[in-house]
Write a protein that holds these residues in place. Structure first.
Motif, short mmCIF file in Angstrom:
data_model
loop_
_atom_site.label_atom_id
_atom_site.label_comp_id
_atom_site.label_asym_id
_atom_site.label_seq_id
_atom_site.Cartn_x
_atom_site.Cartn_y
_atom_site.Cartn_z
N ARG A 90 0.82 -1.21 0.00
CA ARG A 90 0.00 0.00 0.00
C ARG A 90 0.85 1.26 0.00
O ARG A 90 0.49 2.26 -0.60
CB ARG A 90 -0.92 0.00 1.22
CG ARG A 90 -1.96 -1.11 1.24
CD ARG A 90 -2.86 -1.03 2.46
NE ARG A 90 -3.66 0.20 2.46
CZ ARG A 90 -4.54 0.51 3.43
NH1 ARG A 90 -4.69 -0.32 4.46
NH2 ARG A 90 -5.24 1.62 3.36
N ARG B 204 -0.50 3.34 -2.89
CA ARG B 204 -1.47 4.32 -2.37
C ARG B 204 -0.78 5.61 -1.91
O ARG B 204 -1.22 6.70 -2.25
CB ARG B 204 -2.25 3.71 -1.20
CG ARG B 204 -3.11 2.52 -1.54
CD ARG B 204 -4.37 2.93 -2.28
NE ARG B 204 -5.26 1.79 -2.48
CZ ARG B 204 -6.36 1.82 -3.20
NH1 ARG B 204 -6.72 2.94 -3.83
NH2 ARG B 204 -7.12 0.75 -3.35
N LYS C 172 -7.21 -9.63 -1.18
CA LYS C 172 -7.46 -8.53 -0.24
C LYS C 172 -6.27 -7.59 -0.16
O LYS C 172 -6.42 -6.36 -0.18
CB LYS C 172 -7.77 -9.12 1.14
CG LYS C 172 -8.17 -8.10 2.19
CD LYS C 172 -8.56 -8.82 3.48
CE LYS C 172 -8.94 -7.83 4.57
NZ LYS C 172 -9.32 -8.54 5.84
N LYS D 27 -6.40 -3.67 -1.74
CA LYS D 27 -6.16 -2.60 -0.77
C LYS D 27 -4.92 -1.79 -1.14
O LYS D 27 -4.85 -0.58 -0.86
CB LYS D 27 -6.01 -3.19 0.64
CG LYS D 27 -7.32 -3.72 1.21
CD LYS D 27 -7.13 -4.40 2.55
CE LYS D 27 -6.85 -3.40 3.65
NZ LYS D 27 -6.81 -4.06 4.99
N ILE E 66 -13.93 -5.33 2.19
CA ILE E 66 -13.48 -4.38 1.18
C ILE E 66 -14.69 -3.56 0.75
O ILE E 66 -15.68 -4.12 0.26
CB ILE E 66 -12.87 -5.09 -0.05
CG1 ILE E 66 -11.62 -5.89 0.33
CG2 ILE E 66 -12.53 -4.07 -1.14
CD1 ILE E 66 -10.45 -5.07 0.80
N VAL F 283 -13.89 0.82 -3.34
CA VAL F 283 -12.51 0.52 -3.73
C VAL F 283 -12.51 -0.19 -5.08
O VAL F 283 -11.69 0.12 -5.96
CB VAL F 283 -11.82 -0.34 -2.65
CG1 VAL F 283 -10.45 -0.81 -3.13
CG2 VAL F 283 -11.69 0.45 -1.35
#
Length: 717
Positions: free
Chosen positions: A245, A249, A286, A290, A315, A319
């Motif tokens: 992430r 992200r 998952k 994410k 989730i 997303v």
């Protein structure tokens, strides 16, 4: 489509249809042959509904086939959302250019853009919409086979070449110009730093080192407009990239503002189970969603598990919607909703692919990519007055395309012996065929016998193409032992040996250093045999320079020019014991970053600076006069390096900050200038702050990272 229409389209999609957009499968699943479909479908547990919704297709080409698949797909897809065709067009489609490490040796942004433009055009008319290129991984360890796919050890140069490739692939109007394809930057992040140079291995480095050296190249490519980013196979700070992430992200999306598509590498989502951070496919799905991975390449963790993860509340569906919207946006950017077949055109395919225009372009780039490493006593170019034997495994080889030449065919390649003859230079050869790894004794004996009868021997050596590329790491980066023995036997009867090399990585060339000349041709592509012949004959004056250091010994690697200084630098006391050095080999490269010779000679004049100081508002101008002191025109690559003497963080002893290709006629002089700004000397400080250090800097100019002018001390305020 307008953005509001894309939003409406997303609102009409069922959960299964959304998840389907995140699936990438190969074209085999759409084959007319039942036996080609049944096995893969059973293995992955797919059904016809899955095929009707799969958002992207991997590895299918040919205008006829792509048009057929897309037409059938559009009829089956409920909302008539086109699928995306993607493929690995790395250094050419059918017309193959030099491997990227060779291409980079041109130090020519225009050459990089040309490669991408030609490759993208051929790919587009053959039905592809996306290429998995450019690869922007910084590389410092030649044991890693994928260095052939990279552009070298310097983040500045890597970024410049990557940006040129992105523009070559995508152009200025991706929607309107159907001869272009979308570019995918890879592999995010730091794949080139695999421990011990072993493919897929762990990457372990500080966050500051990651940001300072490894991330800038990717960012430059993304700033150039690349539409996609691919995850890497490796871990970063203990987390596999496809589930990281922080990488995707935090850095890629929040800090850099990237709104494009993130795609996993082949099977990388499911491989998080093998990494040991996911217990099963559900865990892997998952972690990946994410982290922000939009498309899962060739595993079905999303397909099998995202629905349950959303229904269970683990989730949020938002997303998933964000990922689907990014994929729909990419399809819209390519104009697929209005033209699902896009550039696929059988008539244009016949006209464009492997056209003479494209072959000519590949030849020019190949000529610019061949590095002259040694030329003792002006052994090259070849003299027509001498008798010349062409020997060795590379003499008649058409294995010049290298790894990742997906659609390239050896039948299109003219071998070196035929290329020399085609150019009007008659060389003598034996009737024996040399194998790269295991030449027969009969072949060796014939070579030695002929070598003793001629004035000059051109010995064509190197690696077969399978020895570099993905999953092709080597612990011993010397030439194969049989070739070393061949060189010694030939050199024993003829001292005038010229070695040419076809290979995909920097090599330890200590065994062939007695050669009079050494020419690094890399895997030079479809027109590489002709390009090398022209260099050997002097029809082309070599100008290329290395972008990755060649070690004296594999024991030195990882080896790179922009090393950090130490508390006990070798240079302070070369004869001392307690300094940073080896007992048995030099600290330095046999051939350093930026090195390459020419048939011309160049004289660097006194370096001058516009002022003794600079600041954020007042950049520094650095200039010198370059003179061609030879009797033939030539191109020199002038390089600017800077050293930050005192930093908050230890700084490299030198860093490339500019380069120029300068072509001069015989005897011609020209003023060469660089601009150095405060922004150019920023780096990642503690706390990940991108700043510069007020204080002193050394400025140096020269033909390579080793042979530089005397440093000029300037001050940054």
């Amino acid at each position: 489509m307008e953005q509001s229409q894309l939003t409406d389209l997303l609102g009409q999609m069922t959960l299964d249809e959304k998840i389907g957009q995140l699936l990438q499968i190969t074209g085999d699943f759409y084959s007319d042959k039942a036996e080609e479909r049944t096995g893969p479908m059973t293995q992955l547990g797919l059904n016809e509904d899955d095929l009707a919704n799969a958002g992207t297709v991997l590895g299918v080409t040919g205008a006829e086939e792509c048009r057929k698949i897309q037409t059938a797909y559009m009829k089956r897809n409920r909302l008539h959302i086109p699928t995306l065709f993607m493929g690995d067009v790395i250094h050419g489609f059918r017309t193959i250019f030099p491997i990227p490490l060779g291409l980079a040796s041109s130090w020519d942004d225009e050459a990089a853009e040309t490669m991408a433009r030609v490759s993208g055009h051929e790919a587009s008319v053959s039905g592809l919409f996306v290429t998995f290129s450019p690869m922007v991984d910084l590389v410092r360890d030649p044991r890693w086979g994928r260095v052939m796919e990279a552009t070298g050890e310097d983040p500045y140069l890597n970024g410049k070449l990557a940006a040129a490739m992105v523009h070559g692939y995508q152009g200025d109007d991706l929607r309107g110009d159907t001869s272009r394809v979308a570019a995918c930057v890879k592999h995010f992040a730091a794949y080139g730093a695999a421990v011990a140079g072993r493919d897929y291995n762990t990457v372990d480095m500080s966050e500051r080192q990651l940001r300072d050296m490894y991330l800038p190249g990717y960012k430059t490519a993304i700033d150039a407009g690349a539409k996609l980013v691919m995850t890497s196979f490796n871990t970063v700070d203990g987390i596999p990239a496809s589930g990281n992430r922080h990488l995707f992200r935090d850095i890629l999306r929040r800090e850099w503002g990237f709104n494009g598509v993130v795609i996993s590498d082949f099977g990388a989502v499911k491989e998080m189970i093998s990494h040991g951070v996911a217990g099963d496919e559900r865990d892997a799905a998952k972690l990946a969603i994410k982290a922000g991975v939009d498309i899962e390449m060739m595993t079905v963790c999303y397909l099998r598990n995202l629905g349950d993860l959303i229904e269970s509340g683990e989730i949020p569906e938002q997303v998933l919607d964000e990922s689907v919207m990014r994929i729909l946006q990419l399809k819209n950017d390519l104009g697929l909703f209005e033209n699902p077949l896009r550039g696929a055109d059988e008539a244009e395919e016949r006209k464009v692919v492997m056209s003479q225009k494209h072959r000519n372009a590949a030849r020019r780039v190949s000529e610019e990519s061949i590095v002259l490493l040694k030329n003792e006593d002006a052994a090259l170019p070849l003299d027509a007055a001498n008798t010349v034997a062409l020997l060795g495994p590379g003499a008649r080889s058409t294995d010049l395309l290298g790894a990742w030449s997906w659609k390239g065919e050896e039948q299109d390649v003219t071998a070196l012996d035929a290329s020399l003859n085609e150019a009007g230079f008659q060389v003598q050869t034996t009737d024996e065929i040399f194998d790269y790894l295991d030449p027969s004794q009969q072949a060796i004996d014939a070579a030695v016998q002929l070598a003793g009868k001629v004035d000059v021997v051109v010995l064509a050596l190197g690696e077969p193409s399978f020895m570099s590329g993905e999953a092709s790491s080597r612990s011993d980066i010397r030439l194969p032992q049989a070739q070393i023995e061949l060189f010694k036997a030939v050199q024993a009867v003829n001292q005038n040996v010229i070695v040419t090399l076809f290979n995909g990585r920097p090599l330890d060339l200590s065994d062939v250093q007695p050669a009079k000349a050494i020419v690094e041709a890399w895997f030079p592509g479809t027109e590489g045999g002709r390009a090398l012949a022209d260099v050997l004959l002097g029809k082309v004056n070599p100008s290329a320079k290395l972008t990755m250091s060649f070690p004296v010994s594999v024991g030195q690697v990882p080896l790179y020019y922009n090393v950090d200084n130490t508390g006990r630098p070798y240079e302070n006391d070369p004869e001392g014991k307690y300094v940073s050095k080896y007992l048995d080999v030099s600290n330095y490269a046999a051939y350093p970053f930026g090195f390459g010779l020419s048939y011309s000679s160049f004289e660097y004049g006194q370096v001058e600076v516009s002022d003794s100081s600079f600041d954020a508002e007042h950049p520094l101008e650095i200039s010198l006069t370059l003179r061609n002191t030879s009797e033939r025109a030539g191109t020199e690559i002038v390089q600017l390096y800077v050293h930050d003497l005192v930093g908050e963080v230890v700084r490299p002893i030198k860093q490339l900050k500019g380069y120029q290709r300068v072509t001069l006629e015989a005897g011609e002089s020209r003023r060469v200038s660089f601009t150095l700004s405060e922004q150019d000397v920023r780096y990642v400080h503690l706390g990940d702050r991108l700043e510069s250090d007020p204080g002193q800097f050394d400025v140096m100019v020269g033909p390579n990272s080793r042979d530089l002018s005397e440093a000029i001390r300037v001050e940054l305020f």
